[in-house]
Design a protein around this motif. Sequence first.
Motif, PDB file in Angstrom:
ATOM      1  N   GLN A 134       0.867  -1.169   0.000  1.00 33.19           N
ATOM      2  CA  GLN A 134       0.000   0.000   0.000  1.00 33.19           C
ATOM      3  C   GLN A 134       0.904   1.218   0.000  1.00 33.19           C
ATOM      4  OE1 GLN A 134      -3.297  -1.264  -0.649  1.00 33.19           O
ATOM      5  NE2 GLN A 134      -3.776   0.542   0.556  1.00 33.19           N
ATOM      6  N   SER A 140       2.658   2.942   3.427  1.00 33.32           N
ATOM      7  CA  SER A 140       2.551   2.117   4.623  1.00 33.32           C
ATOM      8  C   SER A 140       3.947   1.686   5.067  1.00 33.32           C
ATOM      9  CB  SER A 140       1.683   0.901   4.347  1.00 33.32           C
ATOM     10  OG  SER A 140       2.327   0.053   3.440  1.00 33.32           O
ATOM     11  N   ALA A 197      -1.270   4.189   6.182  1.00 34.28           N
ATOM     12  CA  ALA A 197      -1.330   5.067   5.021  1.00 34.28           C
ATOM     13  C   ALA A 197      -0.773   6.422   5.422  1.00 34.28           C
ATOM     14  CB  ALA A 197      -2.761   5.223   4.530  1.00 34.28           C
ATOM     15  N   LEU A 213      -4.174  -3.372   6.189  1.00 32.31           N
ATOM     16  CA  LEU A 213      -4.111  -2.504   5.023  1.00 32.31           C
ATOM     17  C   LEU A 213      -5.014  -1.303   5.290  1.00 32.31           C
ATOM     18  CD1 LEU A 213      -4.568  -5.075   2.116  1.00 32.31           C
ATOM     19  CD2 LEU A 213      -2.438  -4.094   2.902  1.00 32.31           C
ATOM     20  N   TYR A 254      -6.271   2.682   3.538  1.00 29.68           N
ATOM     21  CA  TYR A 254      -6.179   3.670   2.462  1.00 29.68           C
ATOM     22  C   TYR A 254      -7.033   4.858   2.853  1.00 29.68           C
ATOM     23  CZ  TYR A 254      -5.892   5.635  -2.214  1.00 29.68           C
ATOM     24  OH  TYR A 254      -5.623   6.450  -3.273  1.00 29.68           O
ATOM     25  N   GLY A 258      -4.697  -5.341  -1.785  1.00 26.18           N
ATOM     26  CA  GLY A 258      -4.611  -3.886  -1.805  1.00 26.18           C
ATOM     27  C   GLY A 258      -6.000  -3.287  -1.838  1.00 26.18           C
ATOM     28  N   THR A 310       0.338  -2.604  -6.559  1.00 24.89           N
ATOM     29  CA  THR A 310      -0.178  -1.515  -5.743  1.00 24.89           C
ATOM     30  C   THR A 310      -1.153  -0.694  -6.566  1.00 24.89           C
ATOM     31  OG1 THR A 310       0.434   0.257  -4.233  1.00 24.89           O
ATOM     32  CG2 THR A 310       1.600   0.176  -6.312  1.00 24.89           C
TER      33      THR A 310
END
Lengths: 185, 1076
Positions: B415, B418, B429, B470, B472, B516, B571
């Motif tokens: 990511q 990260s 993130a 993960l 975002y 992702g 990614t």
Amino acid sequence: MALPVPLRDSVTPHELEMIASQQLIEIVPLIAMERTAFISGAYGPLRPPSKAKIPLWMAVNLKLKKKCHIIPPQWLSVEHLQDRLAQEVANPDAFSDLPFRFTEISKVLLDVASDDLENPDQIRTLLKDLREARQAKSREGLRHLDHSELGLTGLTSMEINEIRPFFVQSMSLLTKLARNTEATT
Amino acid sequence: MSKIINTRPHGNGNTRLAFSKDGSRVFTGGADSLVRIWDVGQGADNEPDTAAEAEGPITWIEAAEDCWLSSSEDSEVRRYAKDSTSYEAPITSAAGVSVRCIAIDPQARKVAVASDELFVKVVDMEGITTPQKLEGYTSAIRALTWHPSGNLLTTCTQDGKIVIWDVSQSPAKREKVIEGIIPVVKDESSNEFQYDCSAVWHTSGEHFYVASKGHEIVTISRSNWSRVPGTFTDKNAVGAITALTLSPNGVYLLSASKSTVFAWSTQTKRVIASQAGTPGSIITQLAFCPKRNLVAWTDNEGGFTRWAEPISNTFPDPIKPGIGTKASASTTITRKPDTDLFGEDVLGKDDVMDDEANMAALDEDDDMLDIDKDWIVDDMDGALHDNEPVGGAGRSNAGFVKEMVSITKAQPPFQPGSTPFQNKKRYLAYNMLGVIEAIDQDVHQIINVVFFNQSSRSSFHFTDLFKNDLGYLGDCGAVFACPPEVNHPARVLFKPYSSAAQEWTYPLRPSTKVLGIAAGGLAPNSYNTNSTVDLQGYGNVVVATSEHDLTFLTGSGRERRILALPGDFVTMVAAPEWVFVVYRPGSTTIDGSQNLYYIVINFEDFSVRQRDVLPVPKGQTLKWVGLTEEGLPAMYDSTGYLSVLSKVRIPHHAAWVRISDTNLLERRQGKDETYWPVGISDSIFMCLILKGNQEYPGFPRPLIQELSITFPFRNADEREEKLERNLLYTQTLLDGLDDDLTSEAVQTREQALDKELILLIQGACKNGNVPRAIELVKLLHNVPSYTAAGQVADFYKLWVLKEKVEALKELREEEEDRLVVARNKRRRWLKPDKPLRMLASDGGANGGRRFDPLGDTRPPPPVERPSMNRVTRPVVEKTRFTSAAPPTQQQQASSSASTWGDDSLLTDSPPPVEKRKRDDLEEWPMSDSMPPPKTTKGNNPFARKAQEPNRNPFARSVEKQHSLHKSESFFDKVESAESGGNGTLSSKKRVPGFKGKEKAPDKKDAPKQTTLLNMMPKKPKAKPQATAADSQTDVETQATDDVAMSDLTLREDSQAETIPDSWEETQLVEEETQEA
């Protein structure tokens, strides 16, 4: 104002602080604001996470509202101050090179934004040491006062203010004396 | 993980160490004259044995199979029994000077001793009485090493020479003296003298490594005693190399620079691991345990450090002899030293594949000398996939060793922004919006979402029981994903920022992993005040799964499409309109390329906008992808290049523009730092600066640094670079426009650019470079700039240029407007869709932008003072341009509306209205002898003269006056009362206004004329004939007035237009009255 007599002649430290607050300082804003007109000029735009340069008073205001982080000026770091202190001690005749209003600015920043500084305690001590070293020098410098001039290069605003009452009076006295001697001779 | 045991068994001063041959013991000796014997198996609290026979600082320790030796400054070399402190016998002694170094040959038959004397003694361990002297030195010797065959002795001297002796024959022959490689160290008390400058022979015997005076590790070939091209370089390994050692099988080389140890792969010549020792100390000797994955070193402060598992499991084993160890050995001397050292059993354990690969390598050895590199890479891979029984046999038979395996380690999915866990904290993130931090609390983790701009979204945090790994941070919401566990499948969690929306989760099938996630959307201006936020939706969420697909969901969690992804996901990053995905359609290539491709998929119709190769150089990896402030995809690779994908919206038009090379940054010079990108805005590269070999930013969150971007042009000057950079920017802005021709941002940019261009033209003119000047003139955006360019040419007396500028200007004027051309181009390319826009209603009535009274930094508008304006305002000129005036005024209003907005309209226009009112009230009663009836208001005498007779605005002004002048009936009444049955209503009022000037006395005529004029505008000057004025016309006028009045409300905007008319009219009326 209920100020001690010697201080009435000169500006108070608070007033100096206010003057110093006009200086620009870098911040990392936490809020967005368009370029905005103030009486002293237009500042901004604030666009996090970009840095912005705004007057100290505004930075302090934002900081108190937790709306920005202040980036301390480059000279307000332990290394730089240590270096200056070393110069100050090593060189008894000259004042080390520091910003004209460093006392005021560092005071404000230590008061308001000590969490944005690295090692605020150490900086505080260093500043105190610096002040003592410089104060001794400015006192020493006053010895060289004569009726026409006194040269102290590198003296900062707060220090000037500090010696001002004594300096003004003694200079006028010296001038009078000098005139008298001229007259008599 | 690497483990470090740090002790400080000796006092300050040079400290040496050696491993016993079976790897079970370590001997350390220091300036305190003691040798300590450590059991490798024991930890830090193990108390070592001590051998205290020496009377001076220990200078070197060597171990053989059955004994170990130490040398000391007391000029003695002592022999001890194996692994014990029992002193057996002195080996030799120097003549009262300190012994510097000793070396036991690989057969353990001879020991070479170097002291402060100008010769090396080679002592036979069996018959110590007859030492062989190797003479001819001009300075003392610092270090000794044996070739793995035992036939060659390498000595490094204080005056910077490497002297190689062939001791296989008697007397020993001096084989070669190599000068200029190692540093000259005259001062024995300096730190530098303590460095271990030994030449380290590779196990193959092909070459040796030595630390050069240029702070590099140099490889010297045995065959011709010359430098092998290629050095071990790494940006983190800088400074003098203080010690070197080789892993037992020769696959890794370890070096120490100051207090840090680096492990290099001897094949790829790259750092694979590093470890910091005691800060401030200088590592004086390094040793690799012969039997374990363990490195130990000593420093100049008496410290002794053990580093367990310096080579991680993912790399080939450092102990087992592989191809690298033996292959080359076969080409050199007769023996294979490693077999001797490690015994047959080790070799026996090697798997079949190894042997076969080994044979293949041996076959090839004959062919080429530089085969080294090729098989070496191969070997790496063989080891990497050690466990796979991949067709080893087929490989060696066919001899296609190289083609059989892919040799580049594939970059794992990541990511952007990260980091891994460091002290139980990590960033999930980190972008221009804010940061997602995860804090590990063993059973759960705390997730903090912090925004940089706290005014638009408020930061939040929550306890995460699923251990999301993960994250975002999108414009409309934050997405998280957790790996599948025993009790739950992998799931995606979306947290919208808007308080109106609900968070949702999207579980995947069991055992499917999320690789992702990304969320794109159009960020609303604010989440608090506006109710239209919801209308824009919450964007789109994209999930890349281990089932090789991209799943598209809406911001409310509805599944829209599952697109198959051709290859491995790497990614992605999402913009409001599209998602930019990096993937690997196959495997990495044999020559080191990651083989990455990118694809840009539109959210709306899932059309693929761009698809091409990602320009990551061979042997490099992709470090970051992100978006610029203008919404272009950007990437950063491990070479330090920053690139932006321009024209991303137009299919097949995209190109990677290399906008910055961080290696060329001014601040980078002489510093050891790397950059961790966060975002790009305009021409600023926002990044975190990592010092030393730090790979990821730590906690607390470091300040984002702003580095200005400069195109890595090779010889363009600063100004030209800036010009091109800005051109790219304007181009991007223009591409983003749709039906608009231009925008404020573009205009200001273009103007600034033209200014720059003029300066450049001036520069070109100064140098007399006319072609360059013409080229630059062509780039000018605005027509007025051409004039400026012409003036520049004029100034430099370049008449030819001036003519050409004129010609170009004419051309430009004749041509279609370039902005229109650009728009047409856009339309052609992008016919089907418009760019995603904010909803118009968003910013209120004012075209999407709200007026901010503090935001206007222009000088304040002049204060309206109606009382003072009165005289100056009605300039006659204005009257002349009445027809033109209204539009201009409107324009002004609309152009200022963006910033000044409604208020400006209010302040601009109302005063006239007020004024008008006052006029009405003041003037008309003044001339109260003949109060004005309504009809007259329409007939502005001036307007009539100046305007075309059939001009429409007439009617409007009439209505306007109606609106302002409410008390029509009052006047009517007054008038009728005063005038009695005398003529028409209108006729009376008009007298002072119009006719009064010319024919003041005959009042009876005048009114009629005006009325006539009003009614029959075709003959504006036909006043004398107007005697026939009749009441019928008047009735008509009134009728039209009424109609107009009903229209009034609809035509508010006509107000502005009417004002000038009415203005002048009243003013004139006033003047004329006065005259009269």
